[in-house]
Design an enzyme around this catalytic site. Structure first.
Site, PDB file in Angstrom:
ATOM      1  N   LYS A  17      46.688  43.548  12.510  1.00 32.30           N
ATOM      2  CA  LYS A  17      47.352  42.268  12.235  1.00 32.30           C
ATOM      3  C   LYS A  17      47.403  41.985  10.739  1.00 32.30           C
ATOM      4  O   LYS A  17      48.433  41.552  10.221  1.00 32.30           O
ATOM      5  CB  LYS A  17      46.566  41.170  12.961  1.00 32.30           C
ATOM      6  CG  LYS A  17      47.258  39.881  13.100  1.00 32.30           C
ATOM      7  CD  LYS A  17      46.604  39.039  14.185  1.00 32.30           C
ATOM      8  CE  LYS A  17      45.107  38.931  14.005  1.00 32.30           C
ATOM      9  NZ  LYS A  17      44.668  37.598  13.609  1.00 32.30           N
ATOM     10  N   ARG A  93      43.787  28.692  17.530  1.00 30.49           N
ATOM     11  CA  ARG A  93      42.768  29.458  18.249  1.00 30.49           C
ATOM     12  C   ARG A  93      42.507  28.829  19.611  1.00 30.49           C
ATOM     13  O   ARG A  93      41.891  29.452  20.462  1.00 30.49           O
ATOM     14  CB  ARG A  93      41.436  29.407  17.495  1.00 30.49           C
ATOM     15  CG  ARG A  93      41.191  30.417  16.398  1.00 30.49           C
ATOM     16  CD  ARG A  93      40.812  31.773  16.924  1.00 30.49           C
ATOM     17  NE  ARG A  93      39.825  32.496  16.151  1.00 30.49           N
ATOM     18  CZ  ARG A  93      39.958  32.982  14.921  1.00 30.49           C
ATOM     19  NH1 ARG A  93      41.058  32.795  14.263  1.00 30.49           N
ATOM     20  NH2 ARG A  93      38.990  33.664  14.359  1.00 30.49           N
ATOM     21  N   ARG A 130      35.035  52.584  11.486  1.00 27.66           N
ATOM     22  CA  ARG A 130      35.224  52.005  10.159  1.00 27.66           C
ATOM     23  C   ARG A 130      33.934  52.111   9.343  1.00 27.66           C
ATOM     24  O   ARG A 130      32.858  51.786   9.817  1.00 27.66           O
ATOM     25  CB  ARG A 130      35.621  50.540  10.341  1.00 27.66           C
ATOM     26  CG  ARG A 130      35.999  49.819   9.104  1.00 27.66           C
ATOM     27  CD  ARG A 130      36.818  48.584   9.429  1.00 27.66           C
ATOM     28  NE  ARG A 130      36.036  47.535  10.073  1.00 27.66           N
ATOM     29  CZ  ARG A 130      36.557  46.377  10.486  1.00 27.66           C
ATOM     30  NH1 ARG A 130      37.841  46.148  10.343  1.00 27.66           N
ATOM     31  NH2 ARG A 130      35.796  45.468  11.039  1.00 27.66           N
ATOM     32  N   ARG A 162      29.233  48.674   8.804  1.00 23.99           N
ATOM     33  CA  ARG A 162      28.786  47.279   8.735  1.00 23.99           C
ATOM     34  C   ARG A 162      27.969  46.957   9.970  1.00 23.99           C
ATOM     35  O   ARG A 162      28.265  47.433  11.058  1.00 23.99           O
ATOM     36  CB  ARG A 162      30.004  46.344   8.694  1.00 23.99           C
ATOM     37  CG  ARG A 162      30.633  46.255   7.330  1.00 23.99           C
ATOM     38  CD  ARG A 162      31.961  45.519   7.349  1.00 23.99           C
ATOM     39  NE  ARG A 162      32.088  44.534   8.426  1.00 23.99           N
ATOM     40  CZ  ARG A 162      33.165  43.776   8.604  1.00 23.99           C
ATOM     41  NH1 ARG A 162      34.194  43.895   7.801  1.00 23.99           N
ATOM     42  NH2 ARG A 162      33.231  42.919   9.594  1.00 23.99           N
ATOM     43  N   ARG A 173      32.636  40.630  20.265  1.00 23.62           N
ATOM     44  CA  ARG A 173      33.715  39.902  19.593  1.00 23.62           C
ATOM     45  C   ARG A 173      35.024  40.001  20.375  1.00 23.62           C
ATOM     46  O   ARG A 173      35.788  39.053  20.457  1.00 23.62           O
ATOM     47  CB  ARG A 173      33.933  40.457  18.172  1.00 23.62           C
ATOM     48  CG  ARG A 173      32.810  40.135  17.198  1.00 23.62           C
ATOM     49  CD  ARG A 173      33.300  40.077  15.758  1.00 23.62           C
ATOM     50  NE  ARG A 173      33.858  41.319  15.258  1.00 23.62           N
ATOM     51  CZ  ARG A 173      33.157  42.324  14.748  1.00 23.62           C
ATOM     52  NH1 ARG A 173      31.843  42.246  14.703  1.00 23.62           N
ATOM     53  NH2 ARG A 173      33.756  43.390  14.285  1.00 23.62           N
TER      54      ARG A 173
HETATM   55  P1  AMP Z   1      39.125  35.237  11.341  1.00 25.87           P
HETATM   56  O1  AMP Z   1      39.138  35.858   9.989  1.00 25.87           O
HETATM   57  O2  AMP Z   1      40.488  34.740  11.767  1.00 25.87           O
HETATM   58  O3  AMP Z   1      38.500  36.114  12.392  1.00 25.87           O
HETATM   59  O4  AMP Z   1      38.201  33.936  11.236  1.00 25.87           O
HETATM   60  C1  AMP Z   1      36.848  34.013  10.878  1.00 25.87           C
HETATM   61  C2  AMP Z   1      36.085  32.806  11.439  1.00 25.87           C
HETATM   62  O5  AMP Z   1      36.611  31.595  10.887  1.00 25.87           O
HETATM   63  C3  AMP Z   1      36.192  32.617  12.926  1.00 25.87           C
HETATM   64  O6  AMP Z   1      35.260  33.395  13.636  1.00 25.87           O
HETATM   65  C4  AMP Z   1      35.928  31.126  13.088  1.00 25.87           C
HETATM   66  O7  AMP Z   1      34.551  30.847  12.964  1.00 25.87           O
HETATM   67  C5  AMP Z   1      36.619  30.555  11.867  1.00 25.87           C
HETATM   68  N1  AMP Z   1      38.033  30.210  12.155  1.00 25.87           N
HETATM   69  C6  AMP Z   1      39.157  30.801  11.641  1.00 25.87           C
HETATM   70  N2  AMP Z   1      40.270  30.233  12.124  1.00 25.87           N
HETATM   71  C7  AMP Z   1      39.851  29.253  12.973  1.00 25.87           C
HETATM   72  C8  AMP Z   1      40.526  28.327  13.824  1.00 25.87           C
HETATM   73  N3  AMP Z   1      41.877  28.290  13.894  1.00 25.87           N
HETATM   74  N4  AMP Z   1      39.775  27.474  14.560  1.00 25.87           N
HETATM   75  C9  AMP Z   1      38.433  27.492  14.509  1.00 25.87           C
HETATM   76  N5  AMP Z   1      37.728  28.359  13.746  1.00 25.87           N
HETATM   77  C10 AMP Z   1      38.424  29.234  12.985  1.00 25.87           C
END
Ligand code: AMP
Length: 221
Positions: A17, A93, A130, A162, A173
């Site tokens: 993505k 989300r 990775r 990691r 996840r």
């Molecule tokens: P990501 O890089 O999109 O996986 O986001 C990393 C973390 O940021 C997620 O695991 C959430 O804790 C928080 N986060 C990102 N976007 C959102 C969202 N739209 N709503 C709630 N938490 C978010």
């Protein structure tokens, strides 16, 4: 060529993505708005939002909807997004966020919601292989089941896996992603806004598929 688009991109971690968002952002000349990146920047800067979000992110939770909607609302009001459109990555989300987004976008709705689809077994394999340099962050792909620590070509640092890229952690996840995203997919499917795009194959071919689906949706508006 289509000028400007309003998109949401969904996809499992490891589906490519990030790569495709950068390419689409260049292709359509629209900002790539990643809420994860925005929150990580706030954490680095130590803002009040960052302090709060950092704790939630470390615990694997979601930042409350009202805060996320506020952040995205502010970002979508900036001139680049107003004029050209946007690619939203990581938001919405939850169905609550999706409903709020619908309200923010009146009177110009989304063109398309894309589900970049890569089978779970494949992303598991990609993420498990990775490796990353501990010092400079360069990415490497390990051979299957290769436990060896290598040396970074760029800086000579140790190349390691990691802690959160082990199969157990990745599976957890992915489970969380599926349970969070299925209601969103149903929500957008019911509105006729969803396109499931095959994310397997060379990134150029994946981009071609994405552009074909987005152009078709933009032409229908
Ligand atoms: P990501 O890089 O999109 O996986 O986001 C990393 C973390 O940021 C997620 O695991 C959430 O804790 C928080 N986060 C990102 N976007 C959102 C969202 N739209 N709503 C709630 N938490 C978010």
């Amino acid at each position: 060529m289509i000028q400007g688009v309003r998109l949401v991109i969904l996809g499992r971690q490891g589906a490519g993505k990030g790569t495709q968002c950068v390419r689409l952002s260049n292709h359509y000349v629209v900002p790539h708005i990643s809420t994860g990146d925005m929150l990580r920047a706030a954490v680095r800067e130590g803002t009040p939002l960052g302090v709060m979000a950092g704790e939630i992110m470390n615990a694997g939770g979601l930042v409350p909807d009202d805060i996320m909607v506020g952040i995205v609302d502010e970002r979508l009001k900036r001139p680049d997004a107003l004029k050209r459109g946007f690619i939203l990555d990581g938001f919405p989300r939850t169905v609550g966020q999706a409903e709020s987004l619908g309200g923010l976008l009146v009177p110009t709705p989304l063109d398309l919601v894309i589900d970049l689809d890569v089978p779970r077994e494949l992303v598991l394999e990609r993420i498990s292989s990775r490796r990353v340099c501990r010092d400079c962050g360069a990415n490497y792909a390990a051979a299957r089941n290769d436990p060896s620590v290598r040396i970074c070509d760029r800086c000579g640092g140790d190349v390691v896996q990691r802690d959160d890229d082990t199969p157990e952690a990745v599976n957890k996840r992915l489970d969380l992603y599926d349970s969070q995203t299925t209601p969103l997919i149903n929500f957008y499917n019911a509105q006729g806004l969803l396109a499931v795009i095959n994310g397997v194959g060379h990134p150029d071919h994946v981009l071609d598929r994405l552009v074909a689906a987005i152009d078709a949706a933009a032409e229908r508006r």
